[in-house]
Design an enzyme around this catalytic site. Structure first.
Site, short mmCIF file in Angstrom:
data_model
loop_
_atom_site.label_atom_id
_atom_site.label_comp_id
_atom_site.label_asym_id
_atom_site.label_seq_id
_atom_site.Cartn_x
_atom_site.Cartn_y
_atom_site.Cartn_z
CG HIS A 189 13.25 -5.42 2.42
ND1 HIS A 189 12.92 -4.10 2.80
CD2 HIS A 189 11.72 -5.42 1.71
CE1 HIS A 189 11.97 -3.67 2.92
NE2 HIS A 189 11.09 -4.42 1.13
N GLY A 224 12.08 -0.09 4.75
CA GLY A 224 10.04 -0.34 5.36
C GLY A 224 10.08 0.62 5.97
CD GLU A 265 18.43 -3.48 1.18
OE1 GLU A 265 19.99 -3.46 0.75
OE2 GLU A 265 17.70 -4.31 0.73
N PRO A 266 17.42 1.75 2.72
CG PRO A 266 16.89 3.58 3.82
CD PRO A 266 17.86 2.87 3.51
N GLY A 267 13.92 2.71 1.02
CA GLY A 267 13.60 3.58 -0.39
C GLY A 267 12.17 4.59 0.08
NE ARG A 306 3.30 3.93 -2.58
CZ ARG A 306 2.46 3.71 -0.82
NH1 ARG A 306 1.49 4.95 -0.94
NH2 ARG A 306 2.51 3.74 -0.40
CB CYS A 339 -10.70 5.25 -20.11
SG CYS A 339 -11.19 6.86 -21.50
CD GLU A 340 -9.22 0.67 -15.42
OE1 GLU A 340 -9.22 0.01 -16.53
OE2 GLU A 340 -9.22 -0.64 -14.10
CE1 TYR A 377 9.19 0.97 -3.99
CE2 TYR A 377 8.70 2.50 -2.26
CZ TYR A 377 9.53 1.34 -2.57
OH TYR A 377 10.21 0.80 -2.09
N1 LLP Z 1 14.95 -3.18 0.33
C1 LLP Z 1 14.28 -4.68 -0.45
C2 LLP Z 1 14.96 -5.97 -0.86
C3 LLP Z 1 13.26 -4.06 -1.04
O1 LLP Z 1 12.87 -5.49 -1.61
C4 LLP Z 1 12.50 -2.87 -0.83
C5 LLP Z 1 11.13 -2.74 -1.26
C6 LLP Z 1 13.66 -2.50 0.25
C7 LLP Z 1 14.41 -2.43 0.46
C8 LLP Z 1 12.57 -0.48 0.33
O2 LLP Z 1 11.83 -0.92 0.78
P1 LLP Z 1 11.10 0.49 1.12
O3 LLP Z 1 12.69 1.14 2.38
O4 LLP Z 1 10.85 1.47 0.14
O5 LLP Z 1 9.73 0.36 1.76
N2 LLP Z 1 5.53 -0.83 -4.25
C9 LLP Z 1 5.28 -0.22 -2.70
C10 LLP Z 1 6.45 -0.78 -1.82
C11 LLP Z 1 7.74 -1.76 -2.47
C12 LLP Z 1 8.75 -1.70 -2.43
C13 LLP Z 1 9.67 -3.45 -2.71
N3 LLP Z 1 10.49 -3.03 -2.43
C14 LLP Z 1 4.81 0.84 -1.95
O6 LLP Z 1 4.24 2.25 -2.73
O7 LLP Z 1 4.45 0.63 -0.86
#
Ligand code: LLP
Length: 420
Positions: A189, A224, A265-267, A306, A339-340, A377
């Site tokens: 990843h 990602g 494995e998208p988030g 973010r 307050c930041e 996130y």
């Molecule tokens: N697989 C692994 C091993 C990961 O570490 C992550 C995200 C994903 C999949 C999912 O990635 P995505 O599809 O969401 O890009 N906080 C940051 C993103 C950090 C993601 C950490 N790992 C943001 O707000 O963009």
């Protein structure tokens, strides 16, 4: 009004209904968009089968986990706690894959339940070998190159501690031999918000790793995929990016006889634009003719971190309540309620230290505000108790238009309930 894809599921009537019934700030998730993105992920081109996982760290609310479970997604968990959370939400342990920076204290028990494990360092592989000799395991590699929406979300290359450096294949093989481990899966990843071309290049490079492990049956290409939150930002088309990947799997099979199963494995892709943060204009101040006009909201880094840490851009719509459309336009900086001084919702793109302005018409105290792209996130990644603000509520806008509270607003006393 700067309506973007990621805010348009909330019109003024719906926004009013939600804030009247559930208060604000409140996260709102759109069931229809969640289902559409899950379907797009499940349709990722593949040659010899696909397991699509949800990187649950993006938004781990139980109702969202259940929805994705019912659509057939599996889970990428990033800590032992996430594994427990996914099981609580109804995921079968064998559908959960753990890729963590920290070895959970109860790893042996979790493995006993049947979860899949990716060793993300040589030490993790060693610990796994000691706990489960003669078994199968996955290995996360750092393929040597990465790409992220910003430097902090790039997790490939020499500056990243994630995964086993790709040159350490011999070390992996020797640990595997020592404990009679079968390396069945290779995982990479390379970052979040990756440039699609770099993602593709690295995805194809992974076959060099697969070649070195004859026992590998599964290649996990991580998540990602870049999602455009702002109207001018492009989103990755999974069909476009997936087709060359599918072809590479076919070619690899033709030259080696090995039919490798694909995992992704998208988030972000699954949830980012399915969520919005609904808030209110709480105050409007100015620093004079050489200064700025500031809109202060009843939300901020406590619900959406973010912009403050990445300088990331989120669409902001101010839903003017009188709707006359007569007012004058002005440039404003939108700030949060902490307050930041870093609690800024409109930093310069990619630079959280600099202010940027947005143009809005006739903003008034009490106007509702919709911040888009807040599904990923956002709720999952906040310093929510800073300044002792309680955790905001979460609401699901169901496909039939009805609203369902999926997390209640935190009672104030819960903020300090664990203090002794
Ligand atoms: N697989 C692994 C091993 C990961 O570490 C992550 C995200 C994903 C999949 C999912 O990635 P995505 O599809 O969401 O890009 N906080 C940051 C993103 C950090 C993601 C950490 N790992 C943001 O707000 O963009």
């Amino acid at each position: 009004m700067n309506t973007s894809n990621s805010t348009q599921f909330l019109d003024i009537l719906k926004a009013k209904e939600i804030s009247e019934n559930f208060g604000s700030p409140v996260y709102v998730y759109d069931e229809t968009i969640l289902k559409q993105s899950a379907q797009a992920v499940l349709n990722f081109p593949n040659a010899f089968g696909l397991t699509a996982r949800y990187a649950m760290k993006a938004c781990p609310n139980r109702s969202i986990l259940k929805l994705f479970h019912d659509m057939g997604l599996h889970i990428d968990a990033s800590s032992g706690h996430e594994v427990h959370r996914a099981i609580e939400a109804g995921f079968e342990p064998e559908k959960i894959s753990l890729s963590a920076q920290e070895i959970p204290g109860d790893l042996e028990a979790l493995l006993g339940l049947g979860i899949r494990f990716n060793a993300c360092s040589l030490k993790q592989l060693e610990v796994f070998g000691q706990l489960k000799p003669n078994s199968s395991v996955g290995v996360r590699f750092n393929p040597g190159s990465g790409s992220g929406g910003n430097n902090r979300t790039n997790v490939g290359g020499v500056s990243s501690s994630f995964g086993i450096w790709h040159e350490f294949v011999p070390e992996v093989q020797s640990i595997a031999e020592r404990y009679q481990l079968c390396i069945e899966r290779i995982h990479t990843h390379i970052g979040s918000g990756s440039d699609p071309q770099v993602w593709l290049k690295v995805a194809l490079m992974n076959f060099q790793l697969v070649e070195q492990f004859e026992t590998v049956k599964v290649l996990n290409l991580g998540g990602g995929y870049k999602v455009g939150r702002m109207p001018n930002e492009l989103s990755t088309d999974l069909q476009v990016i997936g087709e060359p990947v599918r072809k590479a799997f076919v070619e690899f099979a033709q030259s080696t006889g090995r039919e490798i199963h694909l995992e992704i494995e998208p988030g972000t892709f699954l949830v980012a634009n399915a969520g919005a943060l609904l808030a209110e204009v709480h105050d409007i101040v100015s620093t004079g003719s050489d200064g700025y006009n500031f809109i202060k909201l009843n939300t901020g880094m406590t619900e959406l971190l973010r912009p403050s840490i990445y300088g990331s851009q989120h669409p902001i719509d101010i839903l003017n309540c009188d709707q006359t459309g007569q007012g004058i336009e002005k440039d404003y900086v939108v700030v949060g309620h902490c307050c930041e001084s870093g609690d800024i919702l409109t930093p310069a793109s990619g630079d959280p230290e600099l202010l940027a302005t947005r143009n809005f018409k006739e903003v008034e105290i009490g106007d509702l505000v919709v911040i888009g792209g807040a599904g990923a996130y956002a709720s999952a990644m906040t310093p929510k108790h800073y300044n002792s603000y309680p955790e905001a509520a979460e609401v699901l806008l169901q496909s039939d238009g009805s609203l369902k509270l999926i997390r209640k607003r935190q009672d104030r006393s819960a903020i300090w309930e664990n203090e002794l």
